[in-house]
Design a protein around this motif. Structure first.
Motif, PDB file in Angstrom:
ATOM      1  N   ARG A  33      39.835  54.988  -3.604  1.00 15.66           N
ATOM      2  CA  ARG A  33      38.793  54.035  -3.218  1.00 15.66           C
ATOM      3  C   ARG A  33      37.983  53.575  -4.423  1.00 15.66           C
ATOM      4  O   ARG A  33      37.553  52.419  -4.494  1.00 15.66           O
ATOM      5  N   GLN A  58      29.012  53.730   0.953  1.00 12.49           N
ATOM      6  CA  GLN A  58      29.714  53.659   2.225  1.00 12.49           C
ATOM      7  C   GLN A  58      31.201  53.403   2.017  1.00 12.49           C
ATOM      8  O   GLN A  58      32.054  54.012   2.677  1.00 12.49           O
ATOM      9  N   GLN A  59      31.549  52.503   1.104  1.00 12.35           N
ATOM     10  CA  GLN A  59      32.948  52.194   0.837  1.00 12.35           C
ATOM     11  C   GLN A  59      33.701  53.388   0.266  1.00 12.35           C
ATOM     12  O   GLN A  59      34.875  53.616   0.591  1.00 12.35           O
ATOM     13  N   SER A  97      33.988  56.530   3.232  1.00 13.16           N
ATOM     14  CA  SER A  97      34.315  56.220   4.624  1.00 13.16           C
ATOM     15  C   SER A  97      35.255  57.246   5.240  1.00 13.16           C
ATOM     16  O   SER A  97      35.237  57.469   6.451  1.00 13.16           O
ATOM     17  N   LYS A 141      33.539  61.492   4.309  1.00 12.03           N
ATOM     18  CA  LYS A 141      32.321  61.944   4.993  1.00 12.03           C
ATOM     19  C   LYS A 141      32.658  62.694   6.281  1.00 12.03           C
ATOM     20  O   LYS A 141      31.837  63.455   6.793  1.00 12.03           O
ATOM     21  N   ARG A 156      27.520  63.087   9.943  1.00 11.50           N
ATOM     22  CA  ARG A 156      28.944  63.322   9.800  1.00 11.50           C
ATOM     23  C   ARG A 156      29.425  64.244  10.890  1.00 11.50           C
ATOM     24  O   ARG A 156      28.737  65.217  11.242  1.00 11.50           O
TER      25      ARG A 156
END
Length: 282
Positions: free
Chosen positions: A193, A227-228, A231, A234, A278
């Protein structure tokens, strides 16, 4: 006796015989020419025979030189006294053909040797490239390692405006709780990522769960970036703390990394205030 002495003796004999052949009533120029060719052949044989390992080539050349000598003696000695003189042309032609055959076989042998050497060189080059790659890349993620980061830092410092510093939150807990294999998958997912958000060539794993990336974003959205990047991980209660610093060309790499590291730690202190709900995997 050394080769130079033999050569001197051979060419002295050639000179004496040539002088004698020139002083007879009918100078025998053909014989003189054959004498010179025979001397050249014998001289060449003395020079190279110790370096030759191809027996067929040696025998062929000896056969050819024998034909030259018989051809020379044919002009001096009566064939009836020495009948073998009639085979001078046969020996020369046979020696010449065998020499050509031996050279052809030798060329094929050398081509095979050269081909094997080229294969070995390519194998060694591939091994060298692999060793260089392994020395500058992280084995798990494929990203550049700490060594590569510092080796390219000044170059990237001239090309990009900012460096990001990432540290995974709760990674040790996830690694211990879910197992090292899952821990490796978490690191690998984060690296993939990270490469999607930044150019993979500009991403480095400094060690453990620490990463850096170079970019030209003026106003990075840290929360969106977080967040990216998290994803998937988490789900295992792993987050990421992010720090960044401007790439001032006048600053030393250690100073820049230290500033980014300090901002990352300030971000880590605020992780309890984030909305990081989470759900552990079943």
């Amino acid at each position: 006796m050394k080769h130079p002495y033999w050569l001197v003796i051979i060419w002295l004999i050639v000179l004496i015989c040539s002088m004698w052949l020139l002083n007879v009533e009918q100078p025998q120029f053909d014989t003189i020419e054959e004498l010179f060719w025979a001397a050249i052949s014998v001289s060449l044989t003395l020079q190279v025979y110790s370096y030759l390992s191809n027996k067929l080539l040696i025998y062929a050349w000896v056969l050819y030189c024998s034909g030259l000598l018989l051809d020379l003696l044919d002009d001096i000695i009566d064939t009836q006294l020495f009948p073998l003189l009639i085979f001078d042309t046969t020996l020369k032609n046979s020696g010449f053909l065998l020499t050509c055959t031996a050279l052809l076989l030798l060329i094929k042998e050398k081509r095979t040797t050269i081909s094997s050497l080229n294969d070995e060189i390519q194998t060694r080059q591939a091994l060298q490239e692999q060793l260089e790659y392994d020395a500058s890349h992280d084995k798990l993620t494929g990203l550049g390692n700490r060594r590569a980061c510092f080796a390219r830092f000044e170059q990237l410092q001239q090309q990009y405006q900012r460096i990001f510093y990432f540290d995974l939150d709760n990674f040790k807990y996830a690694n211990d709780h879910y197992g090292h294999r899952q821990g490796d998958l978490i690191l690998l997912d984060f690296a993939v990522r990270l490469s999607e958000q930044f150019d993979a060539q500009n991403c480095f794993r400094l060690g453990g769960d620490e990463f850096v990336a170079f970019c030209n974003e003026d106003t990075p959205d840290i929360q969106h970036l977080r967040q990216q990047l998290t994803s998937m991980i988490k789900t295992y209660q792993v987050g990421v703390s992010i720090g960044f610093a401007d790439l001032n060309s006048d600053s030393h790499p250690d100073q820049i990394l230290h500033m980014a590291d300090q901002k990352m730690y300030r971000d880590k202190k605020c992780k309890s205030m984030r909305n990081t709900s989470r759900t552990p995997p079943p």
